[in-house]
Design a protein around this motif. Structure first.
Motif, short mmCIF file in Angstrom:
data_model
loop_
_atom_site.label_atom_id
_atom_site.label_comp_id
_atom_site.label_asym_id
_atom_site.label_seq_id
_atom_site.Cartn_x
_atom_site.Cartn_y
_atom_site.Cartn_z
N UNK A 523 13.40 -3.13 3.40
CA UNK A 523 11.96 -3.11 3.63
C UNK A 523 11.33 -1.83 3.07
N UNK A 524 12.03 -0.71 3.25
CA UNK A 524 11.51 0.55 2.72
C UNK A 524 11.48 0.53 1.20
N UNK A 525 12.53 -0.07 0.61
CA UNK A 525 12.58 -0.16 -0.85
C UNK A 525 11.46 -1.05 -1.39
N UNK A 526 11.26 -2.18 -0.71
CA UNK A 526 10.17 -3.06 -1.14
C UNK A 526 8.82 -2.33 -1.04
N UNK A 527 8.64 -1.62 0.07
CA UNK A 527 7.39 -0.86 0.22
C UNK A 527 7.26 0.20 -0.87
N UNK A 528 8.40 0.87 -1.17
CA UNK A 528 8.37 1.91 -2.20
C UNK A 528 8.07 1.32 -3.57
N UNK A 529 8.69 0.18 -3.87
CA UNK A 529 8.42 -0.47 -5.16
C UNK A 529 6.96 -0.91 -5.26
N UNK A 530 6.47 -1.43 -4.14
CA UNK A 530 5.07 -1.83 -4.14
C UNK A 530 4.15 -0.63 -4.37
N UNK A 531 4.50 0.50 -3.72
CA UNK A 531 3.70 1.71 -3.91
C UNK A 531 3.78 2.20 -5.35
N UNK A 532 5.00 2.08 -5.93
CA UNK A 532 5.16 2.51 -7.33
C UNK A 532 4.34 1.63 -8.26
N UNK A 533 4.36 0.31 -7.98
CA UNK A 533 3.55 -0.59 -8.81
C UNK A 533 2.06 -0.25 -8.69
N UNK A 534 1.65 0.00 -7.45
CA UNK A 534 0.25 0.37 -7.24
C UNK A 534 -0.07 1.68 -7.95
N UNK A 535 0.87 2.63 -7.84
CA UNK A 535 0.66 3.92 -8.50
C UNK A 535 0.56 3.75 -10.02
#
Length: 767
Positions: A523-535
């Protein structure tokens, strides 16, 4: 393997010591090593407790629950009751002066008053001797002692005074029975009857007070008693008075002979109850003495069938020998003795053929008994072999084996169970299985067994379930229990196989913890990937504005001040324009890459052949400039995919195949394989490929080329691409749950392979 063996013989095998060590231990300490299962020739013996007879007390709780021994004891008690009834009936006949009760058949010898009294006393003594309470032992001692005393007094009277005196018989009778009725009946206790009551009751007294060898002595006595009774019965059948009347003395009555045979059977059952066994240790002089006695009696009283019965005990002694052919050898010896007894004496011509027939019948009977004993010993040997194998299995299995009866009493507790629960064999045998259970199983177990006995409903029989066990030190631990029911006669035995699953439970708990951590990490990785995509998306938009300003201002400077700048200044402004353009391409590619990870695929069934043709058509100018050619090798299938994205995959692969090709006529081949076998042996199915004849890629760069903005050949002044094409290709294929890899040879060419929707066998898809 028949588990009923466990129930019938109380078998098995020493727990930690072998049989020779058990023998030496018994000799040294006067007791046997404790074991639940014992090979038949070894008897379970417990150390003697003060003021208690452990031998009579059923050899402990284990033997009390042994079904065959209960049958032996029940039979012995029944025989004692029958003897008591026989004696009481005869005594009633004397007291009521009913002659038919005393003589049974008119003209036949009568049962003496003392004989009837001895039947009553011997029956009570036999039945009481099988009961454990002290009062019963005292009763058995008194009654058997009185019967033996009466018989001994009668034998002494016969030997010292003679046959005409019956003082012992008249001692009590004259006070209870009228003299005229006594004179009418006459006779008294015969010497053979007195001998039977003497030796039989002495064997009972011996077994009550002397443990050592008493069982063997009583068993031999029972054979002698049965033989004397059978000789008397044979005398009545063959009308040979010598069989039931010894010399000029009083004869044994017909119902006395029947009662004596029954008495001997009860003694035999009691000896088997003392030690249920089919083998023992017997000296060779005993069968030799039987042979000598038989031939001696045969020579002096040649009765054929009657004396031949003397050899029956000889055949039965074969049960004590390990040689399975022993009964056949003894039958042969008996046949020879019968022939010697026949030819050693003269015969009356009138009875010659009758005696031949009698001896023939005797020999046939002995051989029949020998064959029965032979097959019994053979079957018993097979059972013993099975017991040994089963005992070795129970002893050696790493799982705990616990056997209980229908009341929950523990009957077997193997070494693995001792190690698992911490209890020794002596601490568990005879106790309720509840001792191994924590709550709530401890309280519910008796209720379950009671419900099972009433209804026969099996809730856990034949299944494996996880429950909890309790060790001796009180620790509760998880176990797997598999229970099966073994039917033996009218009883059921339950065999439980127990496995300690503490380690498995700990592993499962660790696995659950690890899984929960992994889910949290995912879940943390998915959130991090989503944040990276947003970034990446936001950063790309924010970077474009200053880039456009740099590009526009550089162009304005060139347009307005190019004639005022020197050559070097113009060159630097042109380079600034190109770099800003390249930077914008990089930002656009980064923005596109972030969109690839966030946007859903628009999948539908698509003809790959049409996609390739469209891509080739759009690249016609590049193909003409480079003199390149693209061919389709075979027919390309239809697949479910996102057509625009797959178009981009083929465009990038074909473009790279032409752009990085050093041949004068670049050639690109596109095809499809149902089954692919790689150079390293990996196997894949439904594989597309794009093959070129270009420069080739060294092995060490096969992974680097898929990294974003990574170019093997680059120039700072070049406008050709950003090095993100293969990164896009891998991302698109990964979104299709596929995989991409390559095989290349430097100077020869490169082939890119990829799958859609399935992974290569033995290899994970690219992320």
């Amino acid at each position: 393997m028949n588990l009923a063996v466990l129930r019938r013989h109380h078998i098995a095998v020493p727990l930690k010591f072998d049989i020779p060590y058990r023998r030496s231990f018994r000799k040294k300490h006067g007791t046997a090593l404790p074991c639940l299962l014992s090979i038949p020739r070894f008897r379970k013996r417990w150390p003697r407790e003060p003021k208690e007879d452990t031998r009579v007390q059923d050899q402990g709780n284990v033997d009390l629950q042994d079904q065959p021994r209960r049958h032996y004891r029940a039979f012995a008690i029944a025989v004692g009751f029958m003897m008591f009834l026989l004696g009481v009936t005869a005594l009633a006949g004397w007291l009521l002066q009913v002659e038919i009760v005393i003589s049974l058949v008119p003209g036949f010898p009568s049962m003496a008053f003392n004989t009837a009294l001895c039947f009553v006393l011997s029956g009570v003594g036999l039945a009481a001797s099988t009961l454990a309470a002290r009062r019963f032992r005292i009763t058995a001692t008194i009654t058997a002692g009185l019967a033996a005393a009466i018989a001994a007094a009668r034998l002494v009277e016969i030997v010292t005074i003679g046959r005409t005196f019956h003082n012992v018989d008249m001692l009590i009778t004259r006070f209870l029975v009228p003299p005229d009725f006594i004179a009418k009946i006459g006779g008294g206790m015969g010497p053979n009857t007195a001998l039977v009551f003497l030796i039989a009751n002495l064997s009972v007294l011996l077994s009550l007070h002397v443990e050592k060898k008493s069982q063997v002595a009583q068993e031999l006595t029972s054979y002698v008693v049965i033989t004397l009774g059978m000789i008397a019965l044979a005398g009545y059948v063959t009308d040979a008075e010598q069989g039931y009347r010894w010399g000029p003395y009083a004869a044994m009555a017909l119902h006395t002979a029947i009662g004596i045979v029954i008495f001997g059977s009860g003694l035999l059952a009691r000896s088997w109850w003392m030690q249920p066994t089919n083998r023992a240790q017997i000296p060779l002089w005993i069968p030799a003495a039987v042979c000598f006695t038989g031939i001696l009696v045969d020579l002096y009283t040649p009765l054929g069938v009657a004396n031949g019965i003397l050899y029956v005990p000889l055949v039965l002694t074969a049960l004590w020998f390990g040689n399975r052919n022993a009964p056949l050898f003894f039958a042969f010896a008996c046949t020879v003795l019968l022939m010697l007894g026949f030819f050693a004496v003269r015969h009356d011509e009138a009875a010659f053929w009758q005696e031949i027939a009698n001896r023939t019948i005797t020999a046939a009977t002995l051989w029949l008994i020998a064959l029965l004993v032979f097959y019994f010993m053979r079957n018993n040997y097979n059972l013993e072999s099975e017991r040994v194998r089963f005992g070795a299995l129970v002893r050696g299995t790493p799982d705990a084996v616990v056997v209980i009866d229908e009341r929950g009493t523990i009957k077997n507790f193997n070494p693995a169970a001792e190690s698992m629960f911490g209890y020794s064999l002596q601490e568990t045998i005879g106790r309720n299985i509840k001792m191994l259970m924590p709550e709530p199983y401890h309280s519910e177990h008796d209720g379950y067994l009671g419900h099972y006995r009433q209804t026969g409903e099996e809730r856990i029989i034949g299944t494996t379930r996880m429950v909890s066990g309790r060790r001796k030190n009180g620790i509760v631990f998880p176990i797997d229990v598999s229970i099966s029911a073994v039917v033996t006669g009218h009883t059921k035995t339950f065999v439980g196989i127990v496995r300690d699953i503490s380690e498995r439970v700990r592993q499962e708990e660790r696995m659950k913890t690890t899984l929960s951590q992994l889910e949290a990490y995912t879940a943390e990785l998915e959130r991090s990937n989503h944040d990276l995509d947003e970034f990446a998306y936001i950063a790309s938009h924010d970077l474009k504005e200053p880039l456009r300003g740099l590009h526009n201002h550089s162009r304005f400077l060139l347009e307005d001040y190019e004639d005022k700048l020197d050559q070097d200044g113009v060159r630097r402004l042109n380079r600034l324009v190109r770099l800003s353009q390249r930077m914008e391409k990089l930002v656009n590619d980064l923005l596109y890459f972030s969109r690839l990870g966030r946007q859903q695929l628009a999948v539908k069934r698509t003809d790959i052949g049409l996609i390739v043709k469209d891509v080739v058509a759009t690249m016609e100018l590049l193909l003409e400039e480079r003199h390149a050619k693209v061919i389709i090798d075979g027919r390309l299938p239809e697949v479910v995919c996102d057509a625009p994205r797959l178009t981009e995959v083929f465009r990038n692969l074909i473009t790279n195949a032409i752009k990085y090709n050093d041949k004068p006529a670049p050639l690109v081949s596109i095809g499809y394989l149902d089954r692919f076998v790689g150079q390293d042996g990996t196997v894949a199915r439904n594989v597309f490929f794009v093959k070129d004849n270009g420069k080739g890629i060294p092995q060490e760069f096969h992974e680097d080329i898929f990294r974003i903005f990574k170019r093997l050949e680059k120039s700072q002044d070049s406008d050709d691409g950003t090095g993100a094409g293969l990164t896009f290709v891998r991302k698109i294929i990964a979104r299709h749950n596929g995989d991409i890899w390559l095989e290349s040879e430097v100077g020869t060419g490169t082939t890119f392979y990829f799958t859609l929707g399935k992974k290569r066998e033995g290899q994970n898809a690219a992320a």
